[in-house]
Enzyme design. Sequence first.
Site, PDB file in Angstrom:
ATOM      1  N   SER A 192       0.878  -1.127   0.019  1.00  0.00           N
ATOM      2  CA  SER A 192      -0.070   0.106  -0.193  1.00  0.00           C
ATOM      3  C   SER A 192       0.932   1.040   0.021  1.00  0.00           C
ATOM      4  O   SER A 192       2.006   1.566   0.761  1.00  0.00           O
ATOM      5  CB  SER A 192      -0.823  -0.102   1.291  1.00  0.00           C
ATOM      6  OG  SER A 192      -1.660   1.382   1.420  1.00  0.00           O
ATOM      7  N   TYR A 207      -4.845  -0.682   9.235  1.00  0.00           N
ATOM      8  CA  TYR A 207      -4.632  -1.268   7.884  1.00  0.00           C
ATOM      9  C   TYR A 207      -3.256  -0.812   7.586  1.00  0.00           C
ATOM     10  O   TYR A 207      -2.396  -1.976   6.950  1.00  0.00           O
ATOM     11  CB  TYR A 207      -5.795  -0.454   7.075  1.00  0.00           C
ATOM     12  CG  TYR A 207      -5.398  -0.602   5.379  1.00  0.00           C
ATOM     13  CD1 TYR A 207      -5.789  -1.894   4.780  1.00  0.00           C
ATOM     14  CD2 TYR A 207      -4.778   0.137   4.618  1.00  0.00           C
ATOM     15  CE1 TYR A 207      -5.383  -2.229   3.416  1.00  0.00           C
ATOM     16  CE2 TYR A 207      -4.447   0.207   3.246  1.00  0.00           C
ATOM     17  CZ  TYR A 207      -4.748  -1.261   2.843  1.00  0.00           C
ATOM     18  OH  TYR A 207      -4.387  -1.322   1.380  1.00  0.00           O
TER      19      TYR A 207
END
Length: 304
Positions: A192, A207
Site C-alpha cells: 500500500s 490497515y
Amino acid sequence: MATAAAPLWFTSLAGLGAAYLAVVFLRLLPYLALYLRRPKDLRRCYGEWAVVTGPTRGLGRSMAMELARRGFNLVLLDLDRDNLREVSEAIREAHAGAVATRTVVLDLSTVGTGAGEEGMRRLREAVDGVEVGMLVNNAAVARPGALYFHEADVERLVAMIWVNAMALTAVTAAVLPAMARRGRGAIVNVGSGSTVAVPSFPLYTVYSSSKRYVEQLSKSLYVEYKGKGIDVQLQVPFYVHTNMLSAAIKDRMLLPAFVATADDYTRAAARWVGHGHIAVPDAGQQLQWFLAAFVPDFAHDCIS
C-alpha cells in the site's frame, strides 16, 4: 558590453530546479527502460501455475485475468464459492478452455484456527503435483476505515490483521517450499502507498500497520531467497479505482488522471515482476511517489 551576473538566489533556484528535474528523470528512467524491453515470459521463467488470493474483484480479478492472458493456469482462493465459480468460468470462456483453473474456498480471517485448517488443507491439495510458478498475495481487508481507533470494533480490527498479515504469511509458507526445491518462482505481495509514501495514515491505522508488516516481510524474503532463484516483490498501488478506494476519496481527487484503473494497473504490474524487491508499477503513481517525498511530514499528517 558585459552582462550583469545573475543574482545568487536566482542561480541557486535554477540549480535546484535542474537537480529536481534530473531526479525526476532518473526516477522514471527504469520505468521507461522496462517498457522499451520485450516483456518477460513469466510462465516460462517461473512455472505453469499461479496462485491468486482475492481474485473475484478489484486488483485481484484483474491480476488473475492478466496472468491467464499470459498463459498461466490458475489456483483461485477466496471465501465466496459462487464468486470463485463466476471468475473461474469467465477465465475459461475468455481463453476457450486453454487455461485451467482450480478453486479453493477459504476465509483467510480463520487461518491459524481450527476453522481455517480445512481450507489450508484444500490449498495444499490444490497446489500438490502442479508447478506453481507464481503466488500473488492480493487479498486484504481495509474496512472498517476512516475511524478513530477507539471507535472501531476491535474484532474487525483483529480480523484485518489476521487477513492482511497472518494469512498472507501462512499462504506463502504453503507455496514457497516447492518453489525452493525447484529453484525458481515469484511471490508478489500487494502492499500500500500508505506505508511507502507517507509518514502516517491516521484513521486507517491498523490497515497501514498491517501493510507495513507485508513491506518488511517482502524485503526480507527478497534477500533470503534471491540466491535460490525466487523473486519476491512488494508491489505498491496508490490510488486505483476499486472498492478499496472510498467514494469520498474518489470525489476529492484533484487529479483524476493519477487514479489508475485496475486493468491498467495490473498490466503494468505484470511487467514489473522480477524487477527489484519493490515496484510502483504505474508511471503516474511513480510520479506521485516521487512528489510525495518533497512534502514535509507535518504537511502529510495535516492532510491525512
